[in-house]
Design an enzyme around this catalytic site. Structure first.
Site, PDB file in Angstrom:
ATOM      1  N   GLU B  55       0.836  -1.299   0.034  1.00 41.26           N
ATOM      2  CA  GLU B  55       0.191   0.079   0.021  1.00 41.26           C
ATOM      3  C   GLU B  55       0.813   1.309   0.167  1.00 41.26           C
ATOM      4  OE1 GLU B  55      -3.660  -1.852   2.631  1.00 41.26           O
ATOM      5  OE2 GLU B  55      -2.552  -0.097   3.421  1.00 41.26           O
ATOM      6  N   ASP B  66      -5.867   9.794  10.284  1.00 35.70           N
ATOM      7  CA  ASP B  66      -4.634   8.868  10.637  1.00 35.70           C
ATOM      8  C   ASP B  66      -3.916   9.788  11.768  1.00 35.70           C
ATOM      9  OD1 ASP B  66      -3.633   7.231   8.411  1.00 35.70           O
ATOM     10  OD2 ASP B  66      -4.374   8.824   7.242  1.00 35.70           O
ATOM     11  N   TYR B 181     -10.459  -4.397   3.685  1.00 38.90           N
ATOM     12  CA  TYR B 181      -9.606  -3.980   4.650  1.00 38.90           C
ATOM     13  C   TYR B 181     -10.406  -3.738   6.086  1.00 38.90           C
ATOM     14  CZ  TYR B 181      -5.710  -1.188   6.684  1.00 38.90           C
ATOM     15  OH  TYR B 181      -4.489  -0.649   7.358  1.00 38.90           O
TER      16      TYR B 181
END
Lengths: 409, 277
Positions: B55, B66, B181
Site C-alpha cells: 500500500e 490518521d 480491509y
C-alpha cells in the site's frame, strides 16, 4: 446583470440540501467508514427532533431565558449619518449570552446529544466563541467537554481559553499544521473516530458532513427569522441588503436563509481578505479558492494545484479557515448571494470606528462585515436599508487589536 | 456494469498465498517519504524484504483519519516535493522491476479530485496500480470514484470497522473488490491495537458476508502480531510502525541517514519473518 436571470431558474433557494446532503454539487458525506453509522444516526435523530414539537419548544425556552433571545435589531444612527447614505441596522447577536451567535447552535446540538444519550461532548474552535458556547452548554447540562483549539489561536484568544477552562472544559492544544481552525477540526474528527460510542461532536459552523450544514443553518436561522419580523416592525418592509461576515459561514447563513426567496433582498457575504487577496495570505475561499473535498463536504477550498489544503490567514481567528460551508458555495455559484471581501486593515478600521461611533466594540469577525458596509453605504440612497449581523462582541479581541495598533495593554 | 477487467494481480497474489498455506503481509508507506529517491529505493526492495502486497499512501495535507506517525510522514513527503504525479511515477518505476506484487494507492479524496477523476484513473491504471483505498469515500459517495474506478479496471477496496454492523455490512461490501480491509480498532491509525479474539470474531463475521480476502490493520507493530493476525485473516497490514522507522532515521530537516533504506528493509523482513518458516 445575469443575476435576475439566474434567480428565475429555480423556484426556491430554501429547499436544500437533498436527501444525500447535497446543495447542487456541494455538501455530501465524505467521512471515514467508522463515522458513517454515527453520521446516519445523527441525521435520523435530528429528523425525529424536527418532527417533535417538544424539541423546538425546549430549545425556544432556552433561547429565550438562557441565551436572551430575541436579540435586538438596532438602528445605528451615528454610523448611518457618518456614511451619509443607506440606513444601517445591526442585528445584535453579540448581546447573546456568551457574546456571539454561537450559542444558538450549541443549545440546539446539545439538546440533540441528550436525546441521543451521548455522554461526552467535543468541539473545535477558532476564535474560541464556539468553544465558549459549547463549554457553556456542557456546564449547563453537566456533560464533560473537550475543545480542540490550534496553538496559534490559543495564543491570540487567551481570554476565551481561560473562559472555557472556567466553565469546566478541557482545552486541548493542537500543534499540527498551522495550529488554527482547520487543524483543530482534524483533531476533533480524530477524537470522534476513536470515541464514536460515547461522543457527540458539536460542529460550530455550517460545514462538515451532512446533516451538519443543514442542522447548524436551521439552528442559526433564528437570526434571520427575528430580523425579518423586527424589520417589518421598525420599517414596515424588508431590508434591501443583508451583510454578514463569513468564515465557515454560520452567522451569515442564519441571517440569509429566511430571506433567500425574497428577490428584493440583496445579500453580501464578506470573506476575510487578510493581507489582500493578491498576496495569497487570506481566508477568502470563494474569492480565491476552487471546489474540493475536506472535513466531510465538497465546497470551495484554498488549495494548491495538487489538492493540498493551504493555510488561511486572517487577523480574525474566527474567519481563519481555508473552507466555507457548502451552502455558501452553492449560493455563490447560483448567483443568489454576492461574496466579497475585506482586509485585516479594513476590519481594524471598522472595529475602531464602530467602537467610537456606536459604543459597541465589535468582534473582529463582524468588523469585516462592517468594513464592507462602510464601502457600500455612502453611495446608496438614504431610503436603502442595510441589515448587518453584529454576530460577536470584541472583548476577546482587544489584545490582538492592541498589538496590531502598536499599543501595550 | 461494463467494468474493464482489472489487472488480476490482487486475486492471483491471494490465490498464491492460499496455495502456500500462509497469510499475507501488507506494508504501508507514504509515497515520497522521506524524499522521492529514498522512497524509490525502499519501495523497490519491499517484495524482497517480505511484502506480499504494497500500500502506498498518497500524501495529503490534512489526513483526518490518521494518527501522528502517518500525519508526519505525509508532511515530510509534501515538504520534499511529493505530489500525485510523482506518486504515479514511483508506481511506474516499481512496475518496471516487478510485474506481480499488487500495488494499492491509499489516501484521501481531494488530491484525486483535484487531479481529475478520469485522468487519475487512466494514469493510475497505466502506471500499474491495482487498487484504491480512499478513506473519506463511504458507499454513500460511490458515484464519485468507486463506480468509475471499477469501470476503469481498478479495484476499490473498502474499509470495514467495528462500527460497521451486520445491517450495514452489505452496503459497505456491495461495490468492494480485491479484498476487504478490516480496521480492527475504533480510532486513527497507529494508536492502539485490538485483542486477538475480537479480531477473530470480526474476521469470521466478515467472511460470512463476503468471499473476498480480508486484510486486518491498525495498531500492528510486531512480527508475532503479524503472524497471529495472518493466521486468522488473509493478511496483516503494518503502516505506522514502519513509518516510525523512517521518522527515527531522518534529521530535523527530514534528510535520511545513509542506512535508512536498509533499516526499513530489515524491519520489514523481521515483521514478515514469522510467515515464511
Amino acid at each position: 446583470m445575469g443575476r435576475g436571470v439566474t434567480m428565475k431558474q429555480v423556484n426556491t433557494f430554501r429547499e436544500g440540501p437533498n436527501e444525500n446532503g447535497h446543495f447542487g454539487m456541494f455538501g455530501g458525506r465524505f467521512v471515514a467508514e467508522t463515522l458513517m453509522p454515527l453520521i446516519l444516526a445523527v441525521e435520523q435523530a435530528y429528523d425525529a427532533a424536527q418532527n417533535d414539537p417538544s424539541f423546538q419548544a425546549e430549545l425556544d425556552d432556552y433561547l429565550k431565558h438562557y441565551a436572551g433571545r430575541p436579540s435586538p435589531l438596532y438602528f445605528a444612527r451615528r454610523l448611518t449619518e457618518h456614511f451619509g447614505g443607506a440606513k444601517v441596522y445591526f442585528k445584535r447577536d453579540e448581546l447573546n449570552h456568551t457574546g456571539s451567535h454561537k450559542i444558538n447552535n450549541t443549545l440546539g446540538q446539545i439538546l440533540l446529544a441528550r436525546r441521543m444519550k451521548k455522554t461526552r461532548i467535543i468541539a473545535e474552535t477558532g476564535a474560541g466563541q464556539h468553544g465558549v458556547a459549547t463549554a457553556t452548554v456542557c456546564a449547563l447540562f453537566d456533560l464533560p467537554c473537550v475543545v480542540y483549539m490550534g496553538t496559534t489561536d490559543i495564543e491570540r484568544q487567551q481570554p476565551n481559553v481561560f473562559r472555557m477552562r472556567l466553565l469546566g472544559a478541557e482545552v486541548v492544544p493542537v500543534t499540527s499544521g498551522t495550529g488554527t481552525l482547520k487543524d483543530a477540526m482534524n483533531e476533533a474528527l480524530r477524537d470522534w473516530v476513536a470515541n464514536v460510542e460515547s461522543t457527540f461532536y458539536i460542529i460550530g459552523t455550517a460545514a462538515g458532513p451532512h446533516p451538519y450544514p443543514a442542522m447548524v443553518r436551521n439552528f442559526q436561522s433564528v437570526i434571520g427569522r427575528e430580523a425579518r419580523e423586527q424589520m417589518m416592525e421598525a420599517e414596515g418592509r424588508l431590508p434591501d441588503s443583508l451583510v454578514a461576515c463569513i468564515g465557515g459561514g454560520s452567522n451569515a447563513i442564519g441571517l440569509f436563509h429566511p430571506f433567500l426567496d425574497d428577490p428584493s433582498v440583496r445579500m453580501y457575504g464578506v470573506e476575510a481578505a487578510g493581507h489582500g487577496i493578491e498576496t495569497g495570505a487570506h481566508a477568502a475561499s470563494l474569492t480565491g479558492g476552487r471546489p474540493g473535498v475536506l472535513h466531510g463536504n465538497r465546497t470551495y477550498l484554498l488549495q494548491n494545484d495538487d489538492g493540498q489544503i493551504l493555510d488561511a490567514h486572517s487577523i480574525s481567528a474566527g474567519l481563519d479557515y481555508p473552507g466555507i460551508g457548502p451552502e455558501h458555495s452553492w449560493l455563490h455559484e447560483s448567483g443568489r448571494v454576492d461574496y466579497v471581501s475585506a482586509t485585516d486593515v479594513e476590519a481594524l478600521d471598522a472595529f475602531q470606528l464602530c467602537s467610537r461611533m456606536e459604543g459597541i466594540i465589535p468582534a473582529l469577525e463582524p468588523s469585516h462585515a462592517l468594513a464592507y458596509v462602510s464601502k457600500i453605504a455612502p453611495d446608496l440612497p438614504k431610503d436603502h436599508i442595510i441589515c448587518m449581523n453584529m454576530c460577536g462582541r470584541g472583548d476577546k479581541d482587544i489584545f490582538t487589536v492592541a498589538e496590531a495598533l502598536g499599543t501595550e495593554i | 456494469m461494463t467494468a474493464a477487467t482489472d489487472s488480476g494481480r490482487i486475486e492471483k497474489r491471494f490465490a498464491a498465498l492460499k496455495a502456500a498455506g500462509r497469510g499475507g503481509f501488507v506494508t504501508f508507506l507514504t509515497a515520497g517519504d522521506p524524499d522521492h529517491e529514498t522512497f524509490e529505493k525502499i519501495l523497490l526492495g519491499l517484495p524482497d524484504a517480505g511484502a506480499d502486497l504494497i500500500e502506498i499512501g498518497m500524501p495529503f495535507s490534512d489526513p483526518m483519519a490518521d494518527g501522528p506517525a502517518i500525519q508526519a510522514s505525509s508532511l515530510r513527503a509534501l515538504k520534499a516535493g511529493a505530489n500525485m504525479g510523482r506518486t504515479l511515477e514511483l508506481v511506474r518505476s516499481f512496475r518496471a522491476h516487478d510485474g506481480d506484487t499488487p500495488i494499492i494507492l491509499m489516501g484521501y479524496y481531494n488530491p484525486i479530485y483535484s487531479y481529475g477523476v478520469d485522468a487519475f484513473l487512466k494514469d493510475a491504471r497505466e502506471a500499474g496500480v491495482d487498487g484504491l483505498i480512499v478513506v473519506d469515500l463511504p458507499p454513500e459517495e460511490d458515484a464519485e470514484l468507486c463506480v468509475p474506478a471499477l469501470q476503469a479496471g481498478l479495484n476499490f477496496i473498502r474499509l470495514a470497522t467495528p462500527t460497521t454492523d451486520d445491517e450495514r455490512l452489505p452496503t459497505v461490501l456491495k461495490n468492494t473488490s480485491g479484498f476487504v480491509y478490516y480496521v480492527s480498532v475504533l480510532g486513527i491509525t497507529g494508536t492502539k491495537s485490538a485483542a486477538e479474539v475480537e479480531i477473530r470474531d470480526a474476521v469470521e463475521r466478515l467472511q460470512r458476508h463476503t468471499a473476498l480476502p480480508v486484510a486486518v490493520g491498525f495498531g500492528i507493530r510486531t512480527a508475532e502480531t503479524v503472524r497471529e493476525i495472518a493466521s486468522t485473516a488473509d493478511a496483516a497490514v503494518v503502516g505506522s510502525a514502519i513509518v516510525d522507522r523512517i521518522a527515527a532515521d531522518v534529521d530535523e530537516n527530514g534528510r535520511p541517514s545513509a542506512k535508512l533504506v536498509e533499516t526499513v528493509h530489515k524491519y520489514v523482513r523481521e515483521l514478515a519473518s514469522g510467515l515464511r518458516s
